[in-house]
Design an enzyme around this catalytic site. Structure first.
Site, PDB file in Angstrom:
ATOM      1  N   CYS A  40       0.792  -1.120   0.236  1.00  0.00           N
ATOM      2  CA  CYS A  40      -0.064   0.137  -0.035  1.00  0.00           C
ATOM      3  C   CYS A  40       0.750   1.178   0.002  1.00  0.00           C
ATOM      4  CB  CYS A  40      -0.942   0.196   1.270  1.00  0.00           C
ATOM      5  SG  CYS A  40      -2.059  -1.271   1.149  1.00  0.00           S
ATOM      6  N   HIS A  69      -2.783   6.859   3.447  1.00  0.00           N
ATOM      7  CA  HIS A  69      -3.327   5.869   2.813  1.00  0.00           C
ATOM      8  C   HIS A  69      -4.541   5.311   3.306  1.00  0.00           C
ATOM      9  CE1 HIS A  69      -4.018   1.709   1.458  1.00  0.00           C
ATOM     10  NE2 HIS A  69      -3.499   1.011   2.693  1.00  0.00           N
ATOM     11  N   ASN A 112     -10.128   0.366   0.641  1.00  0.00           N
ATOM     12  CA  ASN A 112      -8.807   0.438   0.536  1.00  0.00           C
ATOM     13  C   ASN A 112      -8.320  -0.181  -0.966  1.00  0.00           C
ATOM     14  OD1 ASN A 112      -5.923  -0.227   0.766  1.00  0.00           O
ATOM     15  ND2 ASN A 112      -6.096  -1.158   2.602  1.00  0.00           N
TER      16      ASN A 112
HETATM   17  O1  UT7 Z   1      -3.464  -1.219   3.863  1.00  0.00           O
HETATM   18  C1  UT7 Z   1      -2.927  -1.737   4.920  1.00  0.00           C
HETATM   19  C2  UT7 Z   1      -3.591  -2.993   5.359  1.00  0.00           C
HETATM   20  N1  UT7 Z   1      -4.707  -3.077   5.827  1.00  0.00           N
HETATM   21  C3  UT7 Z   1      -5.101  -2.366   7.005  1.00  0.00           C
HETATM   22  O2  UT7 Z   1      -4.518  -1.213   7.442  1.00  0.00           O
HETATM   23  C4  UT7 Z   1      -6.320  -2.753   7.738  1.00  0.00           C
HETATM   24  C5  UT7 Z   1      -5.987  -2.683   9.372  1.00  0.00           C
HETATM   25  N2  UT7 Z   1      -6.814  -3.466  10.213  1.00  0.00           N
HETATM   26  C6  UT7 Z   1      -8.196  -2.860  10.318  1.00  0.00           C
HETATM   27  O3  UT7 Z   1      -8.777  -2.002   9.741  1.00  0.00           O
HETATM   28  C7  UT7 Z   1      -9.106  -3.574  11.319  1.00  0.00           C
HETATM   29  O4  UT7 Z   1      -8.175  -4.474  12.056  1.00  0.00           O
HETATM   30  C8  UT7 Z   1     -10.129  -4.321  10.704  1.00  0.00           C
HETATM   31  C9  UT7 Z   1     -11.339  -3.502   9.981  1.00  0.00           C
HETATM   32  C10 UT7 Z   1      -9.648  -5.582   9.959  1.00  0.00           C
HETATM   33  C11 UT7 Z   1     -10.852  -5.156  11.985  1.00  0.00           C
HETATM   34  O5  UT7 Z   1     -11.527  -4.394  12.816  1.00  0.00           O
HETATM   35  P1  UT7 Z   1     -11.198  -4.483  14.277  1.00  0.00           P
HETATM   36  O6  UT7 Z   1     -11.871  -3.280  15.063  1.00  0.00           O
HETATM   37  O7  UT7 Z   1      -9.664  -4.524  14.650  1.00  0.00           O
HETATM   38  O8  UT7 Z   1     -11.879  -5.773  14.861  1.00  0.00           O
HETATM   39  P2  UT7 Z   1     -11.289  -6.784  15.197  1.00  0.00           P
HETATM   40  O9  UT7 Z   1     -10.593  -7.901  14.651  1.00  0.00           O
HETATM   41  O10 UT7 Z   1     -10.967  -6.655  16.836  1.00  0.00           O
HETATM   42  O11 UT7 Z   1     -12.599  -7.930  15.677  1.00  0.00           O
HETATM   43  C12 UT7 Z   1     -13.486  -7.485  16.522  1.00  0.00           C
HETATM   44  C13 UT7 Z   1     -14.917  -8.542  16.442  1.00  0.00           C
HETATM   45  C14 UT7 Z   1     -14.365  -9.963  16.372  1.00  0.00           C
HETATM   46  O12 UT7 Z   1     -15.322 -10.551  16.981  1.00  0.00           O
HETATM   47  P3  UT7 Z   1     -15.132 -11.021  18.671  1.00  0.00           P
HETATM   48  O13 UT7 Z   1     -14.130 -12.022  18.560  1.00  0.00           O
HETATM   49  O14 UT7 Z   1     -15.027 -10.038  19.355  1.00  0.00           O
HETATM   50  O15 UT7 Z   1     -16.606 -11.928  18.987  1.00  0.00           O
HETATM   51  C15 UT7 Z   1     -14.457 -10.423  14.900  1.00  0.00           C
HETATM   52  O16 UT7 Z   1     -14.907 -11.543  14.820  1.00  0.00           O
HETATM   53  O17 UT7 Z   1     -15.505  -8.294  14.993  1.00  0.00           O
HETATM   54  C16 UT7 Z   1     -15.534  -9.475  14.561  1.00  0.00           C
HETATM   55  N3  UT7 Z   1     -15.626  -9.062  12.865  1.00  0.00           N
HETATM   56  C17 UT7 Z   1     -16.541  -8.531  12.225  1.00  0.00           C
HETATM   57  N4  UT7 Z   1     -18.066  -8.620  12.574  1.00  0.00           N
HETATM   58  C18 UT7 Z   1     -18.730  -8.384  11.430  1.00  0.00           C
HETATM   59  C19 UT7 Z   1     -14.369  -9.111  12.187  1.00  0.00           C
HETATM   60  N5  UT7 Z   1     -14.711  -8.632  10.945  1.00  0.00           N
HETATM   61  C20 UT7 Z   1     -15.918  -8.525  10.884  1.00  0.00           C
HETATM   62  C21 UT7 Z   1     -17.027  -7.913  10.178  1.00  0.00           C
HETATM   63  N6  UT7 Z   1     -18.421  -8.157  10.308  1.00  0.00           N
HETATM   64  N7  UT7 Z   1     -16.781  -7.994   8.851  1.00  0.00           N
END
Ligand code: UT7
Length: 344
Positions: free
Chosen positions: A129, A268, A298
């Site tokens: 990215c 980004h 993204n």
């Molecule tokens: O371009 C460079 C590379 N990419 C990035 O920079 C992306 C960086 N990361 C992120 O943007 C975020 O970490 C994500 C958007 C990918 C995830 O968001 P988060 O706030 O970090 O969520 P999390 O991984 O802490 O997950 C929280 C909860 C989990 O459930 P439990 O374990 O709390 O029950 C996940 O399973 O949200 C759940 N979850 C979802 N729920 C509904 C993860 N993805 C989803 C989803 N819809 N799409």
């Protein structure tokens, strides 16, 4: 580990500018849209979750017959027209992408042929990215050395082709698009500072496991979904905030500028919460942050030039504005540039 020490330019702000500069901007977004509601029909997610956790409402998907080079060519036409240059004026095409049309040849060569830029060299660059900013760093060096007069720099991706639509953590993030500009000695946006950095000890955080020399494509790699982009979302989130804010602060320190001197921060477009956190750490007010993620998602190496062109088209920039670009991506890689916008 490399740090942000390789500065192409550290220019006093009151001298005659000798380059490099951006002399045109263009972008292309394919017309087909994937909304959060569409994704809610194929994985266990919701518009509310995606919007509140990422700021994304929809993203674009390339048509079945469109590859990365097709998007790149569209953006390049816009950049050349904006820069008032003919294809004959281009002596190097630099294409930043993590989703080339094919592993061989370089997608830049396909773009060269499609544009008819027969006098130009052509090569690809992959810094995830951060690719467009790495490309600007590289193009700036070519221009300053005198090796090139006009570099056509493109960031283009078809991430939907490597997105696993059974993985709700990643499929909500990525979209397709392309952004381009021309880098030369004289243009509309002077590159006052450019720095790049990398830390290869965390390659597993963002990767496509198979399809290269380490793990060639096989029926097993396909069955194991190893040709899709895998992401450790939480750890990437933390690294992205840390590396982009460090890169931005290093740029301010190197140029003697204050955060309050920055008119626009164009990060980004990975996640709205990442962008806000970086702005807060660096001390840049949220209204100064170009946030273009809602309709594009993204788009990796294409995200910064798309966001910058859309902000420019919306009339955001005025004469003398200082614009900070900052990016982070697979590698890990990061990069930062400070540009000065000239109206005439
Ligand atoms: O371009 C460079 C590379 N990419 C990035 O920079 C992306 C960086 N990361 C992120 O943007 C975020 O970490 C994500 C958007 C990918 C995830 O968001 P988060 O706030 O970090 O969520 P999390 O991984 O802490 O997950 C929280 C909860 C989990 O459930 P439990 O374990 O709390 O029950 C996940 O399973 O949200 C759940 N979850 C979802 N729920 C509904 C993860 N993805 C989803 C989803 N819809 N799409």
């Amino acid at each position: 580990m490399n740090t942000l020490t390789d500065r192409v330019t550290k220019a006093p702000l009151n001298t005659t500018w000798m380059g490099p500069s951006l002399s045109g901007l263009g972008h292309y977004l394919p017309p087909t849209t994937i909304t959060n509601h569409d994704l809610g029909k194929i994985v266990d997610t919701s518009d509310e979750w995606i919007s509140s956790r990422t700021g994304i409402k929809s993203r674009r998907r390339a048509g079945a017959l469109q590859a990365t080079s097709d998007l790149a060519v569209e953006a390049a036409h816009g950049a050349l027209a904006e820069a008032n240059l003919a294809v004959e004026d281009i002596d190097l095409i630099l294409l930043a992408t993590a989703t080339p049309d094919t592993p061989v040849p370089a997608t830049a060569s396909l773009v060269q042929e499609a544009l008819g830029a027969h006098g130009a060299g052509a090569m690809d660059l992959n810094a995830g990215c951060s690719g467009f900013l790495y490309g600007l760093h590289t193009a700036g060096a070519f221009v300053r050395s005198g090796y090139s007069q006009n570099v056509l720099l493109i960031g283009a991706e078809t991430l939907t082709r490597v997105t696993d639509y059974s993985d709700r953590q990643t499929c909500i993030l990525f979209g397709d698009g392309a952004g381009a500009c021309v880098v030369s000695n004289k243009g509309q946006m002077d590159v006052l500072y450019s720095g790049v950095g990398s830390d290869g000890s965390h390659t597993e955080l963002i990767q496509i496991q198979a399809g290269g020399s380490r793990s060639p494509a096989s029926a097993d790699t396909v069955a194991a979904h190893q040709h899709f982009l895998q992401l450790d979302g939480k750890r990437v989130f933390k690294q992205a905030v840390r590396r982009m804010s460090e890169a931005a602060n290093t740029a301010l320190e190197a140029t003697g500028l204050q955060a309050s001197d920055v008119s626009w921060l164009i990060p980004h477009q990975a996640n709205e919460r990442i962008m806000s956190a970086v702005a807060e750490i660096v001390g840049i007010a949220v209204p100064q942050v170009v946030n273009d993620i809602a309709e594009t998602g993204n788009t990796s190496a294409a995200s910064v030039p798309i966001a910058m062109d859309r902000a420019r088209q919306a009339g955001a920039f005025k004469d003398g504005d200082l614009i900070m670009l900052v990016a982070f991506g697979a590698g890990l890689t990061w990069a930062c540039q400070i540009l000065r916008y000239n109206e005439s």
